[in-house]
Scaffold this active site. Structure first.
Site, PDB file in Angstrom:
ATOM      1  N   GLY A 245      20.256 116.972  21.208  1.00 18.54           N
ATOM      2  CA  GLY A 245      18.883 116.258  19.798  1.00 18.54           C
ATOM      3  C   GLY A 245      19.422 115.082  20.167  1.00 18.54           C
ATOM      4  N   ARG A 633      32.259 123.973   1.201  1.00 21.01           N
ATOM      5  CA  ARG A 633      32.627 125.165   2.019  1.00 21.01           C
ATOM      6  C   ARG A 633      32.913 125.231   3.248  1.00 21.01           C
ATOM      7  NH1 ARG A 633      36.894 126.799   0.273  1.00 21.01           N
ATOM      8  NH2 ARG A 633      36.568 128.815  -1.430  1.00 21.01           N
ATOM      9  N   LYS A 706      27.941 122.222   2.418  1.00 22.88           N
ATOM     10  CA  LYS A 706      26.951 120.993   2.565  1.00 22.88           C
ATOM     11  C   LYS A 706      26.892 120.730   3.955  1.00 22.88           C
ATOM     12  CE  LYS A 706      29.065 118.347  -0.741  1.00 22.88           C
ATOM     13  NZ  LYS A 706      29.498 117.566  -1.649  1.00 22.88           N
ATOM     14  N   GLY A 709      26.656 116.992  10.070  1.00 21.32           N
ATOM     15  CA  GLY A 709      26.359 116.819  11.147  1.00 21.32           C
ATOM     16  C   GLY A 709      26.032 114.861  11.312  1.00 21.32           C
ATOM     17  N   GLU A 710      25.564 114.851  10.004  1.00 18.14           N
ATOM     18  CA  GLU A 710      25.848 113.121  10.092  1.00 18.14           C
ATOM     19  C   GLU A 710      26.610 112.142   9.667  1.00 18.14           C
ATOM     20  OE1 GLU A 710      22.485 112.566  10.481  1.00 18.14           O
ATOM     21  OE2 GLU A 710      21.131 114.801  10.316  1.00 18.14           O
TER      22      GLU A 710
END
Length: 747
Positions: A245, A633, A706, A709-710
């Site tokens: 995506g 974690r 947390k 991906g970014e």
């Protein structure tokens, strides 16, 4: 491979299905009496349609209909169609402030804008008939060059885009050592393996079945409900699997809504699968952006002022903004920080968020400038960052919920062999190749939204977990299974995860690195509710664990036991049978609390690269990469490592190969294909070592996890650019760093 995690790595729960063909993507679904849609795009970038001839297309074999601005079915939520001759903008926006409405006027706003949609009984017939549609235009000169229109930039509306000042505006000017540099990031295009599209079928006057490429089935459901003025419950959207995506599917595009309207008109299912070239024009892109960074520091390396000005493109018909200058506001300890952000309307399709939206662009400029200033001060780049390290968020004047960036710097430096780096550029060689080392930091907001999950524990020990989230590829289903396993002790192979369908509990769109925190929390909480129900049954009077404190029970391998007395235990199956329960079924909504206002929550990354530069050919090769993630974690080690490796691949593309080129005479892309638009391939990506700090954030959610991906991408391009400078002594500030630019600098 990710190191030092507390959870054992497991394979993707959907991995076997994907590699054996069992996973079904939207375009693979078939329906009885299905038709196919092919889009005809405009040949100009600005003007109006003078005439359009569809007769030959309408008479072609198998054609069900040809739709243009002259006969497009109405879409209730988009207000009434424009009246009169069809010129000029329509009276109301379809969604989100967007003024452009597909096939509703003669006006052409960008190259490739749909002027017709051809429906036929086979894809081949639709493609042929589309070639028969002919249009003439009243052409206008398009404005597509950001560089030539920078002076026309305007500050977007909204507090998020307003000018920011901490301390003194442009305070860098008072510093004894200053730097000014301009950095340019060209247009990047989402090029996932799977094309965009939709399959829609009306099963009743107010009921629709949709298979779509979307990063949020619930969001698509809401968008279609608004467009067609029907109840959301009547719209069933399914997207279980998605072939990438990167942000392009974070909105429902006008062509998708048009397909739904046309499906109702023709009374048959309609499937649209866009072409690769249409992916360049109709589903957004990372905007072309020009940035200026000014830094000021004292002679010891302490920052005195930072100014960051960015100008990005948007469409003439819609304002698109992103957080390009956001990182600069808080990343370093600096008393005087000012940022300015502007957009320039151009005759192009509207941009959209792309992995690391805004921050990836801004980090390229900021982290390159930090490297340049470190060199000017004769400081090691890591040392310079540590001199300006901040333990609290200077933008919001509050503590970070968790930050382990110093450890990330050290571990990444050790892994890349940073001590081999010479602070004097051009000193390292390996045969004919110049060798350089570079690093940079990355950061992205870590948040927790609202989601609902359902957990069904069966008497045989199997567990089903349900949530309407879409997994666009990072392994959300695997993370959900791992979280459920950690709470209930059910073996992963006995956990079935269901997602990607509007019939399932509510979840947000997958984007912005929030899903593990948000959906993962819902899974954690609902599985905890199941565990509590088991504990209540096990400890009541007459039960095997009667009198044992419920919170002291442990659950593993289908057995409940007292943690302080392992001899006291009971099989879950026996417990449920004795209580006449075949299942324990819980549904629970989960969301963050006031802690999100007390702390600044971010994920951090540090990227290290080694490059080799051929001084004869100008070729740059990334020969080694180390990416370090400080993102709480780690729930699923294997998919976490995969995320970081994917970020490296995307970062190499951003730094060295990717650039969508426009011929501004016509406002058209000249490389709108994968032969000429170069994404990084296997030969470009070296072995990548991924390291995770793996320390739980104590405040963000029950898992302490947390998003990752970014940050996997943010900052990586700067690390490559910095390494090229270290290898050659030449600073290239316009991406991508191609051989011609390297040679031009070296000559």
């Amino acid at each position: 491979m990710t190191k030092d995690t507390k959870n054992p790595p497991i394979d993707r729960v959907d991995g076997r299905m994907k590699v054996t063909g069992g996973a079904k993507y939207f375009a693979e679904f078939e329906m009885p009496n299905m038709t196919y849609c092919v889009i005809v795009g405009s040949d100009i970038a600005r003007g109006t349609i003078a005439s359009i001839d569809t007769k030959k297309a309408e008479n072609a074999p198998g054609v069900v209909g040809v739709f243009t601005h002259q006969n497009m079915p109405p879409i209730p939520g988009w207000d009434a169609p424009a009246q009169g001759n069809g010129n000029g903008p329509p009276p109301g926006p379809p969604s989100g402030g967007e003024k452009y409405r597909i096939l509703h006027t003669k006006e052409i706003l960008f190259d490739g804008q749909p002027i017709a949609m051809v429906i036929a009984d086979t894809f081949e017939r639709a493609t042929y008939a589309a070639s028969l549609v002919k249009a003439t235009y009243n052409k206008q000169t398009p404005k597509t060059d950001l560089e030539k229109n920078l002076a026309k930039g305007v500050t977007p509306k909204g507090e998020r885009s307003a000018d920011y000042v901490r301390g003194t505006a442009d305070g860098y000017k008072t510093a004894p050592v200053t730097l000014e540099a301009e950095y340019t990031l060209p247009t990047e295009v989402h090029n996932p393996m799977e094309m965009h599209g939709i399959l829609a079928h009306w099963t009743g006057d107010d009921k629709i079945m949709i298979y779509a490429k979307t990063q949020g089935v619930k969001a698509t459901q809401r968008a279609m409900a608004q467009a067609f003025k029907i109840a959301p419950d009547g719209i069933h959207v399914h997207t279980e699997f998605m072939g990438g995506g990167f942000g392009m599917a974070l909105r429902t595009w006008p062509q998708e809504t048009a397909v739904v309207a046309i499906a109702k008109k023709v009374g048959r299912p309609v499937k649209l699968v866009m072409t690769r070239s249409q992916m360049f024009t109709l589903v957004g892109h990372r905007p072309y952006t020009v940035q200026t960074i000014n830094l000021g520091a004292d002679k010891n390396g302490k920052l005195i002022g930072i100014a960051h000005a960015a100008t990005g493109e948007t469409a003439s018909y819609e304002d698109f903004t992103e957080g390009t200058v956001g990182m600069t506001k808080f990343m370093y300890d600096c008393p005087n920080v000012s940022t300015r952000y502007k957009i320039v309307p151009l005759d192009r399709g509207v941009p959209i968020w792309m992995r690391g939206p805004g921050e990836a662009t801004g980090a390229y400029a900021l982290e390159s400038a930090m490297d340049e200033m470190a060199h000017k001060l004769n400081l090691d780049p890591i040392q310079f960052r540590l001199l300006n390290y901040t333990e609290t968020d200077p933008e919001h004047n509050r503590p970070y919920s968790d930050k382990n960036l110093k450890e990330a710097y050290q571990r990444g430096a050790d892994a890349i062999g940073w001590t081999k780096r010479s602070n004097q550029p051009g000193n390292n060689r390996d045969g004919d190749w110049l060798v350089g080392y570079g690093m940079s930091s990355g950061v992205f907001n870590a948040s927790r939204g609202q989601a609902t999950a359902r957990a069904i524990l069966n008497a045989d020990g199997s567990l089903k977990v349900q949530c309407g989230v879409t997994d666009i590829g990072p392994g959300t289903g695997t993370a959900m299974a791992m979280i459920a396993h950690n709470v209930l002790g059910v073996p992963v192979e006995k956990i079935k995860v269901e997602y990607g369908d509007t019939s399932l509990p509510n979840a947000p769109m997958q984007g912005g690195s929030t899903i593990t925190s948000t959906v993962g929390s819902a899974v954690h909480d609902v599985c905890t509710a199941v565990k509590t129900a088991l504990a209540e049954m096990a400890t009541k009077s007459g039960s095997p664990l009667a009198g044992v404190a419920p919170n002291s029970l442990t659950l593993a391998d289908g057995m409940l036991s007292a943690s302080n007395d392992t001899g006291k235990k009971v099989a879950v199956a026996d417990l449920m049978r004795s209580n006449n329960q075949s299942t324990i079924d819980k549904t629970l909504q989960s969301k963050g609390g006031p802690e999100q206002e007390k702390y600044s929550m971010y994920s951090f990354s540090v990227h290290f690269v080694q490059v080799r530069v051929n001084p004869v050919t100008g070729v740059v090769r990334v020969s080694k990469a180390v990416s370090v993630a400080d993102s709480g974690r780690i729930v699923s080690p294997k998919t976490a490592a995969s995320q970081m490796i994917g970020g490296v691949a995307g970062g190499i593309g951003m730094a060295l190969t990717e650039e969508a080129v426009i011929d501004h005479r016509y406002g058209r892309y000249v490389n709108n294909n994968l032969a000429d638009y170069h994404v990084a391939v296997n030969a470009d990506v070296p072995h990548t070592e991924t390291i995770v700090i793996d320390k739980p954030d104590p405040y963000i959610n029950p898992m302490g996890a947390k998003g990752m991906g970014e940050i996997a991408l943010i900052g990586f391009a700067a690390a490559v650019a910095n390494a090229v400078f270290n290898a050659t002594g030449q600073r290239i500030r316009t991406l991508p760093i191609t051989p011609d630019k390297v040679m031009q600098k070296l000559v």
